[in-house]
Design a protein around this motif. Sequence first.
Motif, mmCIF file in Angstrom:
data_model
loop_
_atom_site.group_PDB
_atom_site.id
_atom_site.type_symbol
_atom_site.label_atom_id
_atom_site.label_comp_id
_atom_site.label_asym_id
_atom_site.label_seq_id
_atom_site.Cartn_x
_atom_site.Cartn_y
_atom_site.Cartn_z
ATOM 1 N N LEU A 182 0.825 -1.203 0.000
ATOM 2 C CA LEU A 182 0.000 0.000 0.000
ATOM 3 C C LEU A 182 0.865 1.262 0.000
ATOM 4 O O LEU A 182 0.571 2.226 -0.713
ATOM 5 C CB LEU A 182 -0.922 -0.006 1.216
ATOM 6 N N GLN A 183 1.935 1.238 0.769
ATOM 7 C CA GLN A 183 2.817 2.400 0.802
ATOM 8 C C GLN A 183 3.470 2.615 -0.554
ATOM 9 O O GLN A 183 3.652 3.761 -1.005
ATOM 10 C CB GLN A 183 3.885 2.244 1.885
ATOM 11 N N ILE A 186 1.079 4.396 -2.741
ATOM 12 C CA ILE A 186 1.026 5.814 -2.363
ATOM 13 C C ILE A 186 2.240 6.554 -2.917
ATOM 14 O O ILE A 186 2.123 7.644 -3.482
ATOM 15 C CB ILE A 186 0.941 5.947 -0.833
ATOM 16 N N ASP A 187 3.418 5.939 -2.776
ATOM 17 C CA ASP A 187 4.653 6.554 -3.270
ATOM 18 C C ASP A 187 4.656 6.693 -4.784
ATOM 19 O O ASP A 187 5.319 7.581 -5.339
ATOM 20 C CB ASP A 187 5.868 5.732 -2.831
ATOM 21 N N ARG A 190 -0.511 7.134 -6.606
ATOM 22 C CA ARG A 190 -1.825 6.616 -6.963
ATOM 23 C C ARG A 190 -2.891 6.972 -5.924
ATOM 24 O O ARG A 190 -3.930 6.329 -5.829
ATOM 25 C CB ARG A 190 -1.739 5.101 -7.186
ATOM 26 N N ASN A 191 -2.636 8.019 -5.157
ATOM 27 C CA ASN A 191 -3.635 8.513 -4.204
ATOM 28 C C ASN A 191 -4.907 8.926 -4.943
ATOM 29 O O ASN A 191 -4.858 9.442 -6.064
ATOM 30 C CB ASN A 191 -3.098 9.720 -3.433
ATOM 31 N N SER A 192 -6.044 8.675 -4.300
ATOM 32 C CA SER A 192 -7.357 9.080 -4.833
ATOM 33 C C SER A 192 -7.626 8.527 -6.233
ATOM 34 O O SER A 192 -8.319 9.158 -7.029
ATOM 35 C CB SER A 192 -7.472 10.614 -4.857
ATOM 36 N N SER A 193 -7.104 7.335 -6.513
ATOM 37 C CA SER A 193 -7.275 6.767 -7.861
ATOM 38 C C SER A 193 -8.132 5.503 -7.895
ATOM 39 O O SER A 193 -8.442 5.000 -8.977
ATOM 40 C CB SER A 193 -5.906 6.452 -8.476
ATOM 41 N N GLU A 211 -6.151 3.452 7.061
ATOM 42 C CA GLU A 211 -5.584 4.774 6.813
ATOM 43 C C GLU A 211 -4.949 4.844 5.431
ATOM 44 O O GLU A 211 -5.123 5.833 4.696
ATOM 45 C CB GLU A 211 -4.541 5.113 7.888
ATOM 46 N N GLN A 212 -4.202 3.823 5.052
ATOM 47 C CA GLN A 212 -3.561 3.838 3.738
ATOM 48 C C GLN A 212 -4.586 3.738 2.613
ATOM 49 O O GLN A 212 -4.464 4.417 1.585
ATOM 50 C CB GLN A 212 -2.548 2.690 3.644
ATOM 51 N N HIS A 215 -6.194 7.012 1.713
ATOM 52 C CA HIS A 215 -5.378 7.831 0.810
ATOM 53 C C HIS A 215 -5.582 7.390 -0.640
ATOM 54 O O HIS A 215 -5.620 8.229 -1.553
ATOM 55 C CB HIS A 215 -3.896 7.714 1.174
ATOM 56 N N LEU A 216 -5.716 6.094 -0.855
ATOM 57 C CA LEU A 216 -5.782 5.556 -2.216
ATOM 58 C C LEU A 216 -7.171 5.660 -2.825
ATOM 59 O O LEU A 216 -7.321 5.730 -4.041
ATOM 60 C CB LEU A 216 -5.314 4.100 -2.211
#
Length: 278
Positions: A182-183, A186-187, A190-193, A211-212, A215-216
């Motif tokens: 997941l991190q 995020i890196d 791909r947040n909010s995708s 939580e992760q 973000h995604l």
Amino acid sequence: MLTGSARQAYRLEAFWIKGRRASRDRHSTRVCGRRLHGIYCDQAQQIPIGTAAGGPCNTEKLVLTDNLYNYVLAHTPESQVLGRLREATAEQHAGRERNQVAPEQGRFLAWLVEALSVRSAIEIGVFTGYSSLAIALALPDNGCLVACEKDEHCMQLAREYWCAAGIRHKIEERMGPALGSLQALIDEGRNSSFDFAFLDADKRSYKSYFEQLLHLLRPGGVMVIDNVLWYGRVADPKETAKNTVALRSFNDALLHDNRVSFSMIPVGDGMTLCRKKP
């Protein structure tokens, strides 16, 4: 000779009876054999309904008997490839069958994907691939499911049935511990995708996964979380096992999380549906 629907009902009933026998050997209770009552909550006031403060929510509770559950299964559409995967899981991973979602849960996930017009999804905890197969079958041909799993042995069976179903091209694998996967997403920016997420992994890490995944998920995206009733143990204050305590804490935290709107439903071992607020 049995008709197609009768054969399906017979096959599902046989699977259910076998699963209940195995479950009785491991646990004294099983959530999908009884209706377990979660916390009904008025989100506007954050007051639990059905308690002394809120008054009774119903005068008659539904008890999901074996006969009634078999009726549900007989009226749950399940493709042949999903049925074969359940049987293969029971044969190759005997004793771990309860790690895969029940047929009505798989169908519910597929229905949500269809109803929400999901194109991008993510799953935490693939096991042998029943839930991922159900989700991917419901995705459009150009849809994508990111499947996160750390057990290579389980993934071998999942891949076999993804290929058999003709949906392998929709799957993006992420092997290894899910927190790392997941991190990495995020890196990668791909947040909010993602439109949709399904969480069914290590219970003590649910808060971190949640939580992760927030973000995604895109605003308005939906997350489904499995095992939130944990065989009824979350409602028993005498139960102090680590998984039970972790799930109880996670469920309580959602009551005060203004980033999502959610509903806990007694399907399978309990599922919570969360929508990320815009």
